[in-house]
Each structure stands twice: as structure tokens, then as C-alpha cells.
Enzyme design. Structure first.
Site, PDB file in Angstrom:
ATOM      1  N   SER A   1      -1.890  14.220   5.302  1.00 35.39           N
ATOM      2  CA  SER A   1      -1.671  13.280   4.204  1.00 35.39           C
ATOM      3  C   SER A   1      -2.911  13.197   3.326  1.00 35.39           C
ATOM      4  O   SER A   1      -3.990  12.795   3.783  1.00 35.39           O
ATOM      5  CB  SER A   1      -1.357  11.897   4.753  1.00 35.39           C
ATOM      6  OG  SER A   1      -1.424  10.964   3.689  1.00 35.39           O
TER       7      SER A   1
ATOM      8  N   HIS B   1       1.382  16.360   2.380  1.00 34.83           N
ATOM      9  CA  HIS B   1       2.068  15.060   2.318  1.00 34.83           C
ATOM     10  C   HIS B   1       1.384  14.202   1.250  1.00 34.83           C
ATOM     11  O   HIS B   1       0.169  13.999   1.282  1.00 34.83           O
ATOM     12  CB  HIS B   1       2.027  14.378   3.685  1.00 34.83           C
ATOM     13  CG  HIS B   1       2.808  13.100   3.759  1.00 34.83           C
ATOM     14  ND1 HIS B   1       4.180  13.076   3.942  1.00 34.83           N
ATOM     15  CD2 HIS B   1       2.428  11.804   3.660  1.00 34.83           C
ATOM     16  CE1 HIS B   1       4.597  11.809   3.968  1.00 34.83           C
ATOM     17  NE2 HIS B   1       3.545  11.009   3.787  1.00 34.83           N
TER      18      HIS B   1
ATOM     19  N   ASP C   1       1.427  10.594  -0.799  1.00 34.02           N
ATOM     20  CA  ASP C   1       1.877   9.198  -0.729  1.00 34.02           C
ATOM     21  C   ASP C   1       1.716   8.502  -2.074  1.00 34.02           C
ATOM     22  O   ASP C   1       0.591   8.289  -2.529  1.00 34.02           O
ATOM     23  CB  ASP C   1       1.041   8.453   0.316  1.00 34.02           C
ATOM     24  CG  ASP C   1       1.343   8.921   1.726  1.00 34.02           C
ATOM     25  OD1 ASP C   1       2.503   8.799   2.153  1.00 34.02           O
ATOM     26  OD2 ASP C   1       0.411   9.417   2.397  1.00 34.02           O
TER      27      ASP C   1
ATOM     28  N   MET D   1       2.285   5.027  -4.055  1.00 36.49           N
ATOM     29  CA  MET D   1       2.516   3.581  -3.806  1.00 36.49           C
ATOM     30  C   MET D   1       2.382   2.819  -5.113  1.00 36.49           C
ATOM     31  O   MET D   1       1.487   3.121  -5.912  1.00 36.49           O
ATOM     32  CB  MET D   1       1.456   3.051  -2.846  1.00 36.49           C
ATOM     33  CG  MET D   1       1.359   3.810  -1.548  1.00 36.49           C
ATOM     34  SD  MET D   1       0.048   3.100  -0.527  1.00 36.49           S
ATOM     35  CE  MET D   1       0.037   4.266   0.836  1.00 36.49           C
TER      36      MET D   1
ATOM     37  N   HIS E   1       6.228  11.300  -0.669  1.00 40.24           N
ATOM     38  CA  HIS E   1       6.721  10.074  -0.028  1.00 40.24           C
ATOM     39  C   HIS E   1       6.543   8.930  -1.028  1.00 40.24           C
ATOM     40  O   HIS E   1       5.424   8.476  -1.262  1.00 40.24           O
ATOM     41  CB  HIS E   1       5.893   9.865   1.254  1.00 40.24           C
ATOM     42  CG  HIS E   1       6.176   8.598   1.993  1.00 40.24           C
ATOM     43  ND1 HIS E   1       5.360   8.134   3.002  1.00 40.24           N
ATOM     44  CD2 HIS E   1       7.178   7.688   1.888  1.00 40.24           C
ATOM     45  CE1 HIS E   1       5.837   6.997   3.486  1.00 40.24           C
ATOM     46  NE2 HIS E   1       6.938   6.699   2.817  1.00 40.24           N
TER      47      HIS E   1
ATOM     48  N   MET F   1       6.647   5.283  -2.059  1.00 36.59           N
ATOM     49  CA  MET F   1       6.682   3.892  -1.573  1.00 36.59           C
ATOM     50  C   MET F   1       6.724   3.016  -2.814  1.00 36.59           C
ATOM     51  O   MET F   1       5.749   2.337  -3.160  1.00 36.59           O
ATOM     52  CB  MET F   1       5.452   3.611  -0.699  1.00 36.59           C
ATOM     53  CG  MET F   1       5.582   4.200   0.701  1.00 36.59           C
ATOM     54  SD  MET F   1       3.991   4.409   1.527  1.00 36.59           S
ATOM     55  CE  MET F   1       3.557   6.035   0.924  1.00 36.59           C
TER      56      MET F   1
ATOM     57  N   MET G   1       8.567   5.776   9.632  1.00 37.14           N
ATOM     58  CA  MET G   1       7.242   5.141   9.586  1.00 37.14           C
ATOM     59  C   MET G   1       6.887   4.604  10.967  1.00 37.14           C
ATOM     60  O   MET G   1       7.640   3.830  11.562  1.00 37.14           O
ATOM     61  CB  MET G   1       7.223   3.996   8.576  1.00 37.14           C
ATOM     62  CG  MET G   1       7.445   4.400   7.130  1.00 37.14           C
ATOM     63  SD  MET G   1       6.342   5.695   6.530  1.00 37.14           S
ATOM     64  CE  MET G   1       4.734   4.986   6.871  1.00 37.14           C
TER      65      MET G   1
ATOM     66  N   ASP H   1       5.296   9.364  10.479  1.00 40.63           N
ATOM     67  CA  ASP H   1       4.238   9.063   9.511  1.00 40.63           C
ATOM     68  C   ASP H   1       3.507   7.772   9.881  1.00 40.63           C
ATOM     69  O   ASP H   1       4.073   6.689   9.777  1.00 40.63           O
ATOM     70  CB  ASP H   1       4.879   8.946   8.117  1.00 40.63           C
ATOM     71  CG  ASP H   1       3.847   8.851   7.015  1.00 40.63           C
ATOM     72  OD1 ASP H   1       2.648   8.938   7.311  1.00 40.63           O
ATOM     73  OD2 ASP H   1       4.259   8.697   5.845  1.00 40.63           O
TER      74      ASP H   1
END
Ligand code: DX5
Ligand code: ZN
Length: 215
Positions: free
Chosen positions: A5, A30, A32, A34, A63, A65, A134, A172
Site C-alpha cells: 500500500s 494498492h 488508497d 480517502m 481502494h 474510501m 478490511m 487490508d
């Protein structure tokens, strides 16, 4: 498979860290994203994903979020996402969202918070390429692994088999060399690792260590 990540990367040396993943035995990058609304943290957005995509040579596992992810499906397809994971808890019309991700040529991903029961995917599992389970509450790297995850993996694996789906199970949060074997044995296919990889003296070797245990 192993998906380091980039949330735990050194953003001042992002190209270097993306290239480290390229040159390692990792399988996916990966990424992320957010929004400070769905989770209590803001990570990075499109310009940074674009910079990662410029140097990355492995599939981009994005991913999201964020609330109302439908707004950005086309944007992430254009940025080069291979897999696009949306949160179950952020989608009112999950089936429609999954079809929209497929229509853009991406693999479909659904992320589940630790409190979300896997049975809620019973009616969509055949449309899901990857479940991002998660094993911490989303929003931050470096948190401790939630032990209840093992039971969830086994239950999800049973659901996938019962439905004849080919969905991958991705774990994750809080993944280390200590829990990797047990995760694989429970039925995990992909392990995401942020701090374990980037806080180590030798990230390439740490990726290899995970790969040897669970890859
Ligand atoms: C957390 C993110 C994770 C995070 C994992 O919300 O979804 O991908 O980077 O970090 P570690 O491996 O440090 O728990
Ligand atoms: Zn993630």
C-alpha cells in the site's frame, strides 16, 4: 498475491517507492483514496494517482474510501485503474455501481468495513472480482489487525464456493509476516501491506518475505 500500500510510502520520493514495487516481487500497487468524509482522513487524490500511474508497471488496485463513488468511476478508469474497489457502506445501489465499473473495463472490487457482514454480498458476489476485506477500520495505516477477520474470511470463502463465484479475497490492514500464513490458510488470496513493507529496512525483502509465506 501481495499488494503493497502506497499510503505508507514516502510522498517526497513517490517515484522511487513506486519503482521499488516495480522491481520487487509484489503483484499489485494498492492505492488508497480517502475523502475525509467516509473516513476521518484525507490521503491523496487524482493528481497523485496520475503520478503513481505514470511510473507503475503492475496493476493498479484502487481502494476508494469515499462517499458516492459513482461520481468518479470514469475518472479512475481514465487514470488507469485495473481494479476499482468501492465500499459497501458507501453505495446505495451497489449492483448499479458494479455494472458501471465493469462498463469502464475495470475489475470490480467491494470493500467491507470490519462490522459489515459478508452475507450482505450474497446477491452480488458473482459480479465482484475482488472483495477487499478490511481488517482494521479504514482511514489510517499502522493500526492493529482485528482477529475476527479470520472467521469472516472463512465465511466469505464458503459463500464464494457455494455461489460458484471466482472472487478473490483481499485482506487490508495490519498485515505482517506474523499473520500472513494464518490469513492464507483461512482463504485469503491477496494481502495488502503498508507499514510492514515501508517501515522495514529493506522493503523489497519484506515483500519477498510475505510472498514466500503467502504469495
Ligand atoms: C487503511 C488502508 C490500508 C492501509 C494499510 O484504511 O485501506 O490500505 O494502507 O496499512 P497497514 O498495512 O499499515 O495497516
Ligand atoms: Zn486499502
Amino acid at each position: 498475491m501481495i499488494a503493497p500500500s502506497l499510503l505508507a510510502a514516502d510522498f517526497g520520493n513517490l517515484q522511487r517507492d513506486v519503482e521499488m514495487i516495480n522491481n520487487s516481487n509484489a503483484d499489485w500497487h494498492h492505492i488508497d483514496v480517502m475523502d475525509g468524509v467516509f473516513v476521518p482522513n484525507i490521503s491523496y487524490g487524482m493528481p497523485v494517482v496520475k503520478a503513481i500511474a505514470k511510473y507503475a508497471t503492475k496493476p493498479l488496485d484502487v481502494h476508494l474510501m469515499i462517499v458516492d463513488p459513482d461520481r468518479y468511476i470514469k475518472t479512475f478508469a481514465a487514470l488507469g485503474a485495473t481494479n476499482l474497489s468501492v465500499h459497501y457502506e458507501a453505495c446505495t445501489h451497489l449492483h448499479r455501481t458494479l455494472q458501471a465499473i465493469k462498463a469502464e473495463g475495470m475489475k470490480t472490487g467491494v470493500a467491507l468495513n470490519p462490522h459489515t457482514n459478508i452475507m450482505l454480498l450474497e446477491d452480488t458476489i458473482k459480479d465482484i472480482d475482488v472483495v477487499c476485506m478490511m481488517s482494521v477500520n479504514p482511514g489510517f495505516g499502522g493500526q492493529s489487525f482485528i482477529e475476527n477477520t479470520y472467521d469472516k474470511i472463512r465465511a466469505l470463502k464458503a459463500l464464494i464456493e457455494r455461489k460458484g463465484a471466482s472472487t478473490l479475497i483481499e485482506i487490508d490492514g495490519g498485515v505482517t509476516a506474523t499473520n500472513a500464513k494464518a490469513l492464507k490458510d483461512a482463504g485469503a488470496d491477496v494481502l495488502v501491506a503498508g507499514s510492514f513493507v515501508f517501515n522495514s529496512e529493506n522493503p523489497v525483502e519484506s515483500i519477498q518475505e510475505l510472498k514466500d509465506i503467502a504469495g
